[in-house]
Design an enzyme around this catalytic site. Structure first.
Site, PDB file in Angstrom:
ATOM      1  N   THR A   1     -34.002  78.581 -27.395  1.00  0.00           N
ATOM      2  CA  THR A   1     -33.220  79.717 -27.896  1.00  0.00           C
ATOM      3  C   THR A   1     -34.095  80.648 -28.733  1.00  0.00           C
ATOM      4  OG1 THR A   1     -31.256  78.323 -27.951  1.00  0.00           O
ATOM      5  CG2 THR A   1     -31.168  80.345 -29.250  1.00  0.00           C
TER       6      THR A   1
ATOM      7  N   ALA B   1     -47.969  96.283 -37.766  1.00  0.00           N
ATOM      8  CA  ALA B   1     -48.941  95.236 -38.087  1.00  0.00           C
ATOM      9  C   ALA B   1     -50.363  95.772 -38.198  1.00  0.00           C
ATOM     10  CB  ALA B   1     -48.885  94.140 -37.025  1.00  0.00           C
TER      11      ALA B   1
ATOM     12  N   GLU C   1     -39.351  82.302 -42.866  1.00  0.00           N
ATOM     13  CA  GLU C   1     -38.147  83.105 -43.119  1.00  0.00           C
ATOM     14  C   GLU C   1     -36.973  82.681 -42.226  1.00  0.00           C
ATOM     15  OE1 GLU C   1     -37.662  86.078 -45.439  1.00  0.00           O
ATOM     16  OE2 GLU C   1     -35.801  85.078 -44.923  1.00  0.00           O
TER      17      GLU C   1
ATOM     18  N   GLY D   1     -30.990  82.357 -40.514  1.00  0.00           N
ATOM     19  CA  GLY D   1     -31.338  83.069 -39.272  1.00  0.00           C
ATOM     20  C   GLY D   1     -31.984  84.423 -39.506  1.00  0.00           C
TER      21      GLY D   1
ATOM     22  N   ILE E   1     -31.189  86.861 -41.644  1.00  0.00           N
ATOM     23  CA  ILE E   1     -31.132  87.491 -42.973  1.00  0.00           C
ATOM     24  C   ILE E   1     -32.468  87.241 -43.685  1.00  0.00           C
ATOM     25  CG2 ILE E   1     -29.916  87.612 -45.195  1.00  0.00           C
ATOM     26  CD1 ILE E   1     -27.521  86.247 -43.900  1.00  0.00           C
TER      27      ILE E   1
ATOM     28  N   GLY F   1     -26.077  78.522 -28.236  1.00  0.00           N
ATOM     29  CA  GLY F   1     -27.410  78.292 -28.821  1.00  0.00           C
ATOM     30  C   GLY F   1     -27.412  78.285 -30.338  1.00  0.00           C
TER      31      GLY F   1
ATOM     32  N   GLU G   1     -27.674  72.877 -33.711  1.00  0.00           N
ATOM     33  CA  GLU G   1     -28.931  72.124 -33.677  1.00  0.00           C
ATOM     34  C   GLU G   1     -28.941  71.205 -32.456  1.00  0.00           C
ATOM     35  OE1 GLU G   1     -31.525  72.632 -36.001  1.00  0.00           O
ATOM     36  OE2 GLU G   1     -30.140  74.287 -36.238  1.00  0.00           O
TER      37      GLU G   1
ATOM     38  N   LYS H   1     -31.370  73.880 -45.668  1.00  0.00           N
ATOM     39  CA  LYS H   1     -31.577  75.277 -46.082  1.00  0.00           C
ATOM     40  C   LYS H   1     -31.409  75.424 -47.597  1.00  0.00           C
ATOM     41  CE  LYS H   1     -29.932  76.883 -41.598  1.00  0.00           C
ATOM     42  NZ  LYS H   1     -28.723  77.127 -40.803  1.00  0.00           N
TER      43      LYS H   1
ATOM     44  N   GLY I   1     -28.755  82.221 -33.468  1.00  0.00           N
ATOM     45  CA  GLY I   1     -28.802  82.951 -32.203  1.00  0.00           C
ATOM     46  C   GLY I   1     -30.226  83.407 -31.912  1.00  0.00           C
TER      47      GLY I   1
HETATM   48  P1  NDP Z   1     -34.079  74.688 -28.478  1.00  0.00           P
HETATM   49  O1  NDP Z   1     -33.674  73.275 -28.251  1.00  0.00           O
HETATM   50  O2  NDP Z   1     -33.313  75.762 -27.814  1.00  0.00           O
HETATM   51  O3  NDP Z   1     -35.623  74.858 -28.058  1.00  0.00           O
HETATM   52  C1  NDP Z   1     -36.600  73.911 -28.358  1.00  0.00           C
HETATM   53  C2  NDP Z   1     -37.803  74.170 -27.463  1.00  0.00           C
HETATM   54  O4  NDP Z   1     -38.829  73.249 -27.764  1.00  0.00           O
HETATM   55  C3  NDP Z   1     -37.514  74.022 -25.979  1.00  0.00           C
HETATM   56  O5  NDP Z   1     -38.162  75.023 -25.254  1.00  0.00           O
HETATM   57  C4  NDP Z   1     -38.127  72.663 -25.624  1.00  0.00           C
HETATM   58  O6  NDP Z   1     -38.598  72.578 -24.300  1.00  0.00           O
HETATM   59  C5  NDP Z   1     -39.290  72.625 -26.565  1.00  0.00           C
HETATM   60  N1  NDP Z   1     -39.710  71.279 -26.899  1.00  0.00           N
HETATM   61  C6  NDP Z   1     -38.979  70.264 -27.388  1.00  0.00           C
HETATM   62  N2  NDP Z   1     -39.733  69.186 -27.580  1.00  0.00           N
HETATM   63  C7  NDP Z   1     -40.986  69.526 -27.205  1.00  0.00           C
HETATM   64  C8  NDP Z   1     -42.217  68.850 -27.164  1.00  0.00           C
HETATM   65  N3  NDP Z   1     -42.322  67.584 -27.552  1.00  0.00           N
HETATM   66  N4  NDP Z   1     -43.298  69.518 -26.707  1.00  0.00           N
HETATM   67  C9  NDP Z   1     -43.211  70.818 -26.301  1.00  0.00           C
HETATM   68  N5  NDP Z   1     -42.069  71.497 -26.330  1.00  0.00           N
HETATM   69  C10 NDP Z   1     -40.969  70.864 -26.772  1.00  0.00           C
HETATM   70  O7  NDP Z   1     -34.121  74.895 -30.050  1.00  0.00           O
HETATM   71  P2  NDP Z   1     -33.902  76.238 -30.862  1.00  0.00           P
HETATM   72  O8  NDP Z   1     -34.695  77.319 -30.279  1.00  0.00           O
HETATM   73  O9  NDP Z   1     -32.456  76.448 -31.074  1.00  0.00           O
HETATM   74  O10 NDP Z   1     -34.493  75.837 -32.302  1.00  0.00           O
HETATM   75  C11 NDP Z   1     -35.877  75.844 -32.551  1.00  0.00           C
HETATM   76  C12 NDP Z   1     -36.094  75.748 -34.044  1.00  0.00           C
HETATM   77  O11 NDP Z   1     -35.509  76.891 -34.661  1.00  0.00           O
HETATM   78  C13 NDP Z   1     -35.425  74.543 -34.695  1.00  0.00           C
HETATM   79  O12 NDP Z   1     -36.241  74.122 -35.769  1.00  0.00           O
HETATM   80  C14 NDP Z   1     -34.112  75.104 -35.229  1.00  0.00           C
HETATM   81  O13 NDP Z   1     -33.616  74.391 -36.333  1.00  0.00           O
HETATM   82  C15 NDP Z   1     -34.581  76.484 -35.652  1.00  0.00           C
HETATM   83  N6  NDP Z   1     -33.535  77.490 -35.740  1.00  0.00           N
HETATM   84  C16 NDP Z   1     -32.669  77.671 -34.698  1.00  0.00           C
HETATM   85  C17 NDP Z   1     -31.730  78.673 -34.749  1.00  0.00           C
HETATM   86  C18 NDP Z   1     -30.786  78.935 -33.634  1.00  0.00           C
HETATM   87  O14 NDP Z   1     -29.928  79.826 -33.749  1.00  0.00           O
HETATM   88  N7  NDP Z   1     -30.881  78.216 -32.510  1.00  0.00           N
HETATM   89  C19 NDP Z   1     -31.639  79.558 -35.910  1.00  0.00           C
HETATM   90  C20 NDP Z   1     -32.607  79.293 -36.960  1.00  0.00           C
HETATM   91  C21 NDP Z   1     -33.520  78.292 -36.844  1.00  0.00           C
HETATM   92  P3  NDP Z   1     -37.598  72.638 -23.037  1.00  0.00           P
HETATM   93  O15 NDP Z   1     -36.941  73.981 -23.100  1.00  0.00           O
HETATM   94  O16 NDP Z   1     -38.462  72.486 -21.849  1.00  0.00           O
HETATM   95  O17 NDP Z   1     -36.624  71.530 -23.261  1.00  0.00           O
HETATM   96  N1  HSE Z   2     -27.682  75.381 -36.317  1.00  0.00           N
HETATM   97  C1  HSE Z   2     -27.959  76.411 -37.258  1.00  0.00           C
HETATM   98  C2  HSE Z   2     -26.674  77.120 -37.636  1.00  0.00           C
HETATM   99  C3  HSE Z   2     -28.939  77.390 -36.672  1.00  0.00           C
HETATM  100  O1  HSE Z   2     -25.667  76.944 -36.951  1.00  0.00           O
HETATM  101  O2  HSE Z   2     -26.652  77.829 -38.643  1.00  0.00           O
HETATM  102  C4  HSE Z   2     -29.441  78.395 -37.660  1.00  0.00           C
HETATM  103  O3  HSE Z   2     -30.231  77.815 -38.635  1.00  0.00           O
END
Ligand code: NDP
Ligand code: HSE
Length: 436
Positions: free
Chosen positions: A13, A33, A129, A134, A136, A187, A190, A205, A302
């Site tokens: 995501t 940048a 950040e 997210g 903000i 998305g 967690e 957080k 998101g």
């Molecule tokens: P996702 O599960 O959507 O994405 C995780 C990604 O990491 C996927 O592409 C996955 O691969 C890859 N991945 C997982 N394990 C491995 C590994 N061992 N080696 C290589 N790649 C790997 O997570 P999010 O994008 O939602 O979240 C990412 C981070 O951002 C987390 O720390 C989350 O807490 C944080 N976050 C998320 C928010 C949200 O709105 N979703 C908001 C703020 C923070 P594959 O796709 O092939 O499975």
């Molecule tokens: N799972 C988290 C939430 C993602 O719902 O707020 C953003 O940190």
């Protein structure tokens, strides 16, 4: 100047959103940048999986350590989540002299003290950040904007998934599990959604916020945590009948005896601004001794809202690599050589909606004249409200809300309306913005 090369770990995501924002806004980002930012390589577990972003031009691999060990990569952006292998990858990146950007609140809350110590030892940046609220920019607001204050307390809706669930339960009477499934599909949740609904993500957080607000170490294990799984539709309805909303709040307060750190469902009077923060939106109230209460609001989860924070961190790191150290953040946000001459519109060329108040004679045909003038200029009306004349007066107030129109057209229409013999005095105009 040579472009900066990014290595992206994770293409889910947030990773997908980050690629999209970096590509779409490449020109504007370079102007900010001071040099081009290229995504050199990205890793994921399954390279066959469909992505939300365009990965053309990016080397894809399942081997994240190859990216971390690539000497041509300057900044590692960790968006895998969880502790392992994220922690090992971040520490290896620092050992290899690379700056790190991460959205991983669990990693920072639990292992941030160790990671920052390593970064200091190596003279590198770790920017996070996106880890809190997210999109903000709350870390920057507290760390830089409120730097002159003693922070007394802060309280935040800092889990979008829980706020989305509570909002849908209250507004639509929807079932908890059903809304959680939707949050996962969107998305927001967690990888393990119990982190959201049990308050653990909010506690990660809060740990980070409290640390930067009060200058204390990261200490997740000291946070009181209670989630929303015990909240029923009945609780939500009763709270509402009493004039309250239920929100999952993270609260950190400087009390005489020490610091309060707690996450739990909380009734808030519905007249409070923060009680009206709905859906996936987050908000953080920070009370500083000098500034008083300040409120920060925006999308808490998101793909692109979170990418907004990730990309801002990348730009911050690039600026430190690019700029004269005494002037790392450009005064006007853009690099001085990249300030562009762009036309500033005169007000007559601005398009907006309007509130119009006029004083009309209480007789047939007056409103028809007014609406005809507006229609002839292509100005459409959203609403009309006609009030009783004030006691002893024959003119009655009429309020019109228009759809968007260029101000030049409205000026012409107002001149014609004011010239009608049945209209008394000037037409009052207030511009309207939905800010949607
Ligand atoms: P996702 O599960 O959507 O994405 C995780 C990604 O990491 C996927 O592409 C996955 O691969 C890859 N991945 C997982 N394990 C491995 C590994 N061992 N080696 C290589 N790649 C790997 O997570 P999010 O994008 O939602 O979240 C990412 C981070 O951002 C987390 O720390 C989350 O807490 C944080 N976050 C998320 C928010 C949200 O709105 N979703 C908001 C703020 C923070 P594959 O796709 O092939 O499975
Ligand atoms: N799972 C988290 C939430 C993602 O719902 O707020 C953003 O940190």
């Amino acid at each position: 100047m040579k472009p900066i090369n990014i290595g992206l770990l994770g293409l889910g995501t947030v990773g997908g959103g980050t690629v999209s924002v970096l590509k779409r806004n490449a020109g504007e980002i370079t102007r900010r940048a001071g040099r081009e930012i290229q995504i050199r390589a990205a890793s994921a577990r399954d390279l066959e999986r469909a992505r939300i972003c365009d990965t053309e031009g990016i080397q894809l691999t399942t081997r994240s350590f190859d990216i971390v060990n690539d000497p041509d990569i300057d900044i590692i952006v960790e968006l895998i989540g969880g502790i392992s292998p994220a922690k090992e990858l971040v520490l290896a990146a620092l050992d290899n002299g690379k700056h790190v950007v991460t959205a991983n609140k669990a990693l920072i809350a639990l292992h941030g003290n160790e990671i920052f110590a390593k970064a200091r030892e190596k003279g590198l940046m770790v920017a996070f950040e996106a880890a809190v609220a997210g999109g903000i920019p709350i870390i920057k607001a507290i760390r830089e904007g409120l730097a002159g204050n003693t922070v007394e307390w802060l309280a935040g809706i800092i889990n979008g998934t829980c706020n989305f669930i509570l909002t849908e339960m209250r507004e639509k009477g929807r079932d908890f599990a059903d809304v959680l499934s939707e949050a996962q599909a969107l998305g927001y949740a967690e990888a393990d959604p119990t982190f959201d609904v049990e308050g653990i993500d909010a506690a990660h957080k809060l740990t980070i916020l409290a640390s930067i607000a009060f200058g204390i170490p990261l200490q997740f294990d000291k946070v009181y945590v209670e989630g929303i799984t015990g909240i029923t539709a009945m609780d939500v309805a009763y709270a509402e009948a009493l004039g309250y909303r239920i929100k999952l709040l993270g609260i950190a307060r400087r009390a005489p005896e020490g610091i309060e750190l707690r996450v739990h469902p909380t009734l808030i009077p519905e007249r409070r601004l923060i009680a009206n923060v709905n859906g996936v939106m987050n908000a953080v109230l920070v009370k500083g001794d000098a500034v008083g209460p300040t409120l920060y609001y925006g999308a808490g989860a998101g793909a692109e809202p979170t990418a907004s924070s990730v990309v801002a961190d990348i730009i911050d790191v690039v600026r430190t690599l690019t700029s004269d150290p005494e002037n790392r953040v450009p005064h006007l946000a853009f690099q001085p050589g990249a300030i562009a001459e762009m036309a500033i519109l005169p007000i007559t060329e601005v398009e907006t909606a309007y509130y119009l108040r006029l004083s009309a004679a209480d007789q047939p045909g007056v409103l028809a004249d007014v609406t005809r003038i507006l229609a002839n200029r292509g100005i459409s009306i959203e609403a009309i409200l006609q009030k009783e004349p004030p006691p002893g007066e024959s003119q009655l107030p009429v309020i019109l809300l228009t759809h968007k129109v260029r101000e030049r057209e409205l000026n012409a229409a107002i001149a014609l309306i004011e010239a009608l013999p049945t209209i008394g005095g000037p037409v009052k105009r207030i511009r309207m913005e939905t800010l949607g």
